[in-house]
Design a protein around this motif. Sequence first.
Motif, PDB file in Angstrom:
ATOM      1  N   HIS A  60       0.792  -1.239   0.000  1.00 12.34           N
ATOM      2  CA  HIS A  60       0.000   0.000   0.000  1.00 12.34           C
ATOM      3  C   HIS A  60       0.821   1.285   0.000  1.00 12.34           C
ATOM      4  O   HIS A  60       0.335   2.321  -0.485  1.00 12.34           O
ATOM      5  N   PHE A  61       2.038   1.233   0.529  1.00  9.07           N
ATOM      6  CA  PHE A  61       2.817   2.464   0.662  1.00  9.07           C
ATOM      7  C   PHE A  61       4.240   2.355   0.117  1.00  9.07           C
ATOM      8  O   PHE A  61       5.014   3.309   0.222  1.00  9.07           O
ATOM      9  N   GLY A  62       4.579   1.227  -0.471  1.00 13.40           N
ATOM     10  CA  GLY A  62       5.942   1.012  -0.965  1.00 13.40           C
ATOM     11  C   GLY A  62       6.391   1.997  -2.019  1.00 13.40           C
ATOM     12  O   GLY A  62       7.595   2.215  -2.206  1.00 13.40           O
ATOM     13  N   ASP A  63       5.441   2.620  -2.706  1.00 15.03           N
ATOM     14  CA  ASP A  63       5.792   3.606  -3.726  1.00 15.03           C
ATOM     15  C   ASP A  63       5.870   5.026  -3.172  1.00 15.03           C
ATOM     16  O   ASP A  63       6.178   5.968  -3.898  1.00 15.03           O
ATOM     17  N   ARG A  64       5.620   5.194  -1.890  1.00 14.24           N
ATOM     18  CA  ARG A  64       5.659   6.517  -1.273  1.00 14.24           C
ATOM     19  C   ARG A  64       7.110   6.941  -1.027  1.00 14.24           C
ATOM     20  O   ARG A  64       7.982   6.097  -0.794  1.00 14.24           O
ATOM     21  N   PRO A  65       7.352   8.252  -1.033  1.00 11.74           N
ATOM     22  CA  PRO A  65       8.710   8.723  -0.735  1.00 11.74           C
ATOM     23  C   PRO A  65       9.173   8.230   0.635  1.00 11.74           C
ATOM     24  O   PRO A  65       8.375   8.109   1.570  1.00 11.74           O
ATOM     25  N   ASP A  66      10.475   7.996   0.714  1.00  7.89           N
ATOM     26  CA  ASP A  66      11.151   7.609   1.956  1.00  7.89           C
ATOM     27  C   ASP A  66      10.660   6.282   2.540  1.00  7.89           C
ATOM     28  O   ASP A  66      10.877   6.015   3.730  1.00  7.89           O
ATOM     29  N   PHE A  67      10.001   5.447   1.727  1.00 12.00           N
ATOM     30  CA  PHE A  67       9.518   4.167   2.247  1.00 12.00           C
ATOM     31  C   PHE A  67      10.709   3.307   2.670  1.00 12.00           C
ATOM     32  O   PHE A  67      11.679   3.150   1.938  1.00 12.00           O
ATOM     33  N   ALA A  68      10.623   2.746   3.863  1.00 16.96           N
ATOM     34  CA  ALA A  68      11.673   1.860   4.376  1.00 16.96           C
ATOM     35  C   ALA A  68      11.080   0.955   5.445  1.00 16.96           C
ATOM     36  O   ALA A  68      10.192   1.362   6.190  1.00 16.96           O
ATOM     37  N   VAL A  69      11.597  -0.260   5.501  1.00 19.47           N
ATOM     38  CA  VAL A  69      11.211  -1.238   6.518  1.00 19.47           C
ATOM     39  C   VAL A  69      12.472  -1.599   7.294  1.00 19.47           C
ATOM     40  O   VAL A  69      13.490  -1.948   6.692  1.00 19.47           O
ATOM     41  N   HIS A  70      12.401  -1.477   8.609  1.00 16.58           N
ATOM     42  CA  HIS A  70      13.547  -1.799   9.468  1.00 16.58           C
ATOM     43  C   HIS A  70      13.133  -2.822  10.507  1.00 16.58           C
ATOM     44  O   HIS A  70      12.230  -2.563  11.308  1.00 16.58           O
ATOM     45  N   ALA A  71      13.789  -3.961  10.512  1.00 18.82           N
ATOM     46  CA  ALA A  71      13.552  -4.956  11.560  1.00 18.82           C
ATOM     47  C   ALA A  71      14.311  -4.526  12.807  1.00 18.82           C
ATOM     48  O   ALA A  71      15.411  -3.995  12.724  1.00 18.82           O
ATOM     49  N   ARG A  72      13.703  -4.726  13.963  1.00 21.40           N
ATOM     50  CA  ARG A  72      14.341  -4.461  15.249  1.00 21.40           C
ATOM     51  C   ARG A  72      14.262  -5.729  16.100  1.00 21.40           C
ATOM     52  O   ARG A  72      13.462  -5.812  17.033  1.00 21.40           O
ATOM     53  N   PRO A  73      15.090  -6.724  15.770  1.00 19.62           N
ATOM     54  CA  PRO A  73      15.023  -7.988  16.516  1.00 19.62           C
ATOM     55  C   PRO A  73      15.279  -7.821  18.006  1.00 19.62           C
ATOM     56  O   PRO A  73      14.749  -8.579  18.815  1.00 19.62           O
ATOM     57  N   ASP A  74      16.060  -6.807  18.392  1.00 20.48           N
ATOM     58  CA  ASP A  74      16.342  -6.555  19.807  1.00 20.48           C
ATOM     59  C   ASP A  74      15.073  -6.203  20.580  1.00 20.48           C
ATOM     60  O   ASP A  74      14.987  -6.433  21.783  1.00 20.48           O
TER      61      ASP A  74
END
Length: 169
Positions: A60-74
């Motif tokens: 839904h938002f992957g084409d938006r500016p600054d799109f990023a996914v960050h995993a935080r396993p901690d």
Amino acid sequence: MSRVAHQVALQRTGVVTLLAPYDPHVAGTPSLGLDLPDSDIDIVCEVRDFDAFAALLTEHFGDRPDFAVHARPDLDAMIVRFRAWDWPFEIFGQALPVAQQHGWRHFCVERRLLDLGGPALAQAIMVLRHRGLKTEPAFAALLGLTGDPYAALLELEKQDDAALRALLP
């Protein structure tokens, strides 16, 4: 031209409705009336399937500016960021009920304090925010809390209103 109100950006993106299966709660400084021009819209969610969460938001938002996914396993968490309607969005998903997540708990304490302290407290917080302090450190400085400001604010959630009023400047 100024950006739209954060509530309008939320409505136009449909992000809260999209995230309904994840119990989304809008938090952060815009909802408290403490935002600065670079503030983002924070949404906290309970997520157990991070792959499905990331896939949904990417679709839904992957084409938006600054799109990023960050995993935080901690933290057993994931952060998804994007920009829409001139607002940066930060969606925090953690494998905990929202009511137990630190970001939501900070928001609730800050909202209680603002309800008790009124416009004078909000104005004093904004003075510190304009000087470069983040929200939690600004509250801690104004209330005279010592140590880690994030932990100190969480300690306040146990206090009744009378005890909180006693801390107010």
